[in-house]
Design a protein around this motif. Sequence first.
Motif, short mmCIF file in Angstrom:
data_model
loop_
_atom_site.label_atom_id
_atom_site.label_comp_id
_atom_site.label_asym_id
_atom_site.label_seq_id
_atom_site.Cartn_x
_atom_site.Cartn_y
_atom_site.Cartn_z
N LYS B 77 1.09 -1.16 -0.14
CA LYS B 77 0.15 0.15 0.28
C LYS B 77 1.09 0.92 0.23
CE LYS B 77 -3.17 1.04 2.71
NZ LYS B 77 -4.41 1.68 3.64
N GLU B 78 0.85 2.28 -0.44
CA GLU B 78 1.28 3.42 -0.46
C GLU B 78 1.00 3.79 0.77
OE1 GLU B 78 -0.14 6.28 -2.94
OE2 GLU B 78 0.86 5.70 -4.73
N GLU B 79 2.41 4.84 1.70
CA GLU B 79 2.97 5.19 2.70
C GLU B 79 2.63 6.01 2.50
OE1 GLU B 79 7.04 4.09 3.44
OE2 GLU B 79 6.61 1.93 3.91
N GLY B 80 2.15 6.98 3.66
CA GLY B 80 1.36 8.24 3.74
C GLY B 80 2.89 9.14 4.40
N LEU B 81 2.86 9.98 5.14
CA LEU B 81 4.31 10.98 5.31
C LEU B 81 4.49 10.44 6.72
CD1 LEU B 81 5.56 13.33 4.99
CD2 LEU B 81 4.41 14.77 6.41
N VAL B 82 5.69 9.48 6.95
CA VAL B 82 6.55 9.85 7.94
C VAL B 82 7.28 10.05 8.26
CG1 VAL B 82 7.49 6.75 9.66
CG2 VAL B 82 5.84 6.86 7.60
N LEU B 83 7.26 11.22 10.25
CA LEU B 83 8.37 11.94 10.61
C LEU B 83 9.41 11.19 11.33
CD1 LEU B 83 6.52 15.20 10.32
CD2 LEU B 83 8.51 14.89 8.71
N SER B 84 10.33 11.11 11.17
CA SER B 84 11.79 10.89 11.98
C SER B 84 12.59 11.07 12.18
CB SER B 84 11.72 8.87 11.77
OG SER B 84 12.64 8.55 10.70
N ASP B 85 13.09 11.41 13.83
CA ASP B 85 14.27 12.00 14.23
C ASP B 85 15.59 10.91 13.55
OD1 ASP B 85 13.43 14.06 14.39
OD2 ASP B 85 13.70 13.61 16.88
N THR B 86 16.87 10.84 13.29
CA THR B 86 17.91 10.18 12.47
C THR B 86 18.58 11.10 12.96
OG1 THR B 86 18.67 8.89 11.30
CG2 THR B 86 18.10 10.65 10.45
N ILE B 87 20.11 10.45 12.90
CA ILE B 87 21.26 10.89 13.06
C ILE B 87 22.23 10.18 11.81
CG2 ILE B 87 24.07 11.06 14.28
CD1 ILE B 87 22.11 11.95 16.25
N ALA B 88 22.42 11.13 10.64
CA ALA B 88 22.79 10.90 9.56
C ALA B 88 23.71 12.25 9.23
CB ALA B 88 21.89 11.31 8.46
N TYR B 89 24.52 11.66 8.62
CA TYR B 89 25.71 12.68 8.28
C TYR B 89 25.47 13.62 7.11
CZ TYR B 89 30.70 13.68 6.03
OH TYR B 89 31.74 14.46 6.07
N HIS B 90 25.99 15.17 7.71
CA HIS B 90 26.28 16.23 6.84
C HIS B 90 26.90 16.77 6.60
CE1 HIS B 90 22.95 19.77 6.31
NE2 HIS B 90 24.00 20.94 6.88
N ASP B 91 26.53 16.54 4.79
CA ASP B 91 28.23 16.75 4.56
C ASP B 91 28.67 18.15 4.52
OD1 ASP B 91 29.51 15.94 2.32
OD2 ASP B 91 29.18 17.63 1.02
N PRO B 92 27.63 19.58 4.90
CA PRO B 92 28.24 21.07 4.88
C PRO B 92 29.04 21.05 5.89
CG PRO B 92 26.04 20.99 4.28
CD PRO B 92 26.41 19.89 4.39
N LEU B 93 28.83 20.12 6.88
CA LEU B 93 29.06 19.97 8.74
C LEU B 93 30.31 19.45 8.31
CD1 LEU B 93 26.13 21.33 10.43
CD2 LEU B 93 28.24 22.74 9.83
N ASN B 94 29.93 18.47 7.65
CA ASN B 94 30.99 17.53 7.71
C ASN B 94 30.94 16.28 9.06
OD1 ASN B 94 32.83 16.24 6.12
ND2 ASN B 94 34.77 17.21 6.67
N ARG B 95 29.82 15.83 9.85
CA ARG B 95 29.87 15.72 10.37
C ARG B 95 28.32 14.88 10.87
NH1 ARG B 95 29.72 20.82 14.17
NH2 ARG B 95 27.98 21.18 14.41
N GLU B 96 28.45 13.75 10.94
CA GLU B 96 27.20 13.73 12.03
C GLU B 96 26.12 14.04 13.15
OE1 GLU B 96 26.03 9.77 11.83
OE2 GLU B 96 27.35 9.72 10.49
N GLU B 97 24.86 14.73 12.18
CA GLU B 97 24.03 15.31 13.07
C GLU B 97 22.99 15.07 13.38
OE1 GLU B 97 23.69 18.92 14.23
OE2 GLU B 97 26.16 18.91 14.40
N LYS B 98 22.34 15.94 14.18
CA LYS B 98 20.65 14.84 14.32
C LYS B 98 19.67 16.06 12.72
CE LYS B 98 16.65 15.40 17.46
NZ LYS B 98 15.93 16.41 18.51
N GLN B 99 19.36 14.95 12.04
CA GLN B 99 18.45 15.19 11.30
C GLN B 99 16.93 14.84 11.33
OE1 GLN B 99 20.01 16.06 7.65
NE2 GLN B 99 22.42 16.10 7.93
#
Lengths: 227, 417
Positions: B77-99
């Motif tokens: 089935k098509e999924e609706g909008l799911v929001l979640s916090d995650t830690i991911a690599y942020h390129d401009p800052l060049n570090r893992e950031e909460k996103q």
Amino acid sequence: MKVLLVEDNQEMILNIIKYLSQEGIICEVAENLFEAQDKILSYEYDCILLDLTLPDGNGLGLLNSIKGLESKPNVLIISAKNSLEDKLQGLDLGADDYLPKPFHLAELLARIKAIYRRTKLGGTEVLKFEEIEVEYQNLKASVHGKPLDLTKKEFDLLVFLITNKNRVLGKNAIAQHLWGDYTDNLSNFDFVYQHIKNLRKKISEGGGHDYLSTVYGIGYKFGPIQS
Amino acid sequence: MRLLNLLTAVYLIITLLAVIIGGYFIYRKLVSEIDFELGKELERQIEAYAERISNGVSPSALESDRLQITELAFDLKEEGLVLSDTIAYHDPLNREEKQLKASKSFKIGNTHYRISYYNLVVEAEDITETVVYTMALVFLIQIAFIVFFFRNISNRILRPFHSTLQKIRNFDFRANEPLLFEDTKISEFDQLNGFLEKMTQKLLVDYRQIKEFSENISHEIQTPTAVVSGKLENLLNSEITEEQAVLIYAAYQNNERIHRIVKSLGLLAKLENEEFKASTKIDVSEILTKNIEILSELITLSELKFQSDISPSVFVNIHPSVAEIMFSNLLSNAIKHNFKGGWIKISLVTHQLIISNSGEALKQEPIELMERFKKESKHIESVGLGLAIVNQICKTYGFRFCYAVDKDNIHTMTIDF
């Protein structure tokens, strides 16, 4: 001596008359100002004992009438008011002395006699008791004509004792006479004993008899020796 | 603590609590609002990418470090909008950031894509900082307002209360005037003032009655005590036994005592009523010298060593009779509470009189002996009013009276004029 007592308290009158009459003093009584005015105009008195709080006015009012008398009697104010103003005003208006109530009757007698001596006799009278003689004017006392060396207080004491002879004199009456109000705060009447002791010694050294006797430890009596 | 300060402090504490609690809720609301808005934005982005895919752009060409496109089974089935916090690599800052990661699936053509898009979230510390900063500002403004307006206004409201306090402080029995207040228009204050007016009127009436009573009693008792003393004196001179004489004399002495008490109380009453006006300064050296002269005989009889150092012409504002009473009381006290072979020292200089004497140890505090009817001696004749009178004299004329006993039992009485 004839005295007019101006006083409205019956009991007070009885006390004074009893004490003075034993001394041979004739005492008449006026119980209010009106009566007193009447009596001083009709009779002659040597001394007037004047109370200030009278039923029909202030006793000071009588002093003016007394001033106008031909034979001016002595005035001794006896008042329960004991206020300085009354005392000063009374003496100002011609009173001779002021004795606040309550007083010792012995003191009253001593004061009456003293005023009398001072004014009527010019102080020249000599007081005699057996072999003892007292000359007021030069404050001299002698036994068998031999002078005694007395201090002022001892002289006063001797006069007080002779004036009140044959009477029981309480220690406080004597203390009050010698030191006045100063003894109020001094509870110790050893002072009286000291003076009595010295006086006795001086009289007996001068060859006099010991007329002083202790009365039951409460006071002293000066009188003829009873044996 | 002043009432106004207390009110201000309480008000500030309550405000501070309200600001803290309010700040917490504002913080929470702010965080959820930001997350919601951010989610909306991410959804819009995702939908834009989905649009581009459906327009024929290859998903692999779109992919970047902020965009993930995965293929899902078509029959899901098509999924609706799911929001979640995650830690991911942020390129401009060049570090893992909460996103914040938003993902949604779309069926485009016959492929089922899940598009996930990341973005940086606003950091919690930033929000906290903002909230705290805002709240602190609000709080400071509150303080400023309280200080400038609330306190000013309260002061104005409390003014009748302060004036009432001032009037009570200035209340004096001797002035014989009850307190009178103006209408304050505040019912509580009016009640208080009304109550005070009634109370002071009642107090003054009572005071007058007590004063008259003590004046009358001292006068009215003189005559009966005089009668009693005369009767007893006459009785002493009648035929009596020793037993009777002792009884009569005891009655006589106690009658004298009544007289002395009444006389002293009368004097105290007169002093309290300020009946002895000191019109001019008088030479107390002269009065003291005269007093010593009269009492010197008693000092000698008591076998006391006496030493005095009296400066001539010490002028003090006091009534002459009162000065005499004061000196006489002090001196007789020094004589009375002494012992054989003891000593008395007197020194009078400008503004100060010191009388010291040897004596016994006190069983009570010296200050207690200045009270009425407090006494050390067991003598029946001693009434216990001597020092109370001296104390009252000093109060009346504004002198400082001090009575002290040191460890060697040296009693020292000092009066500063």
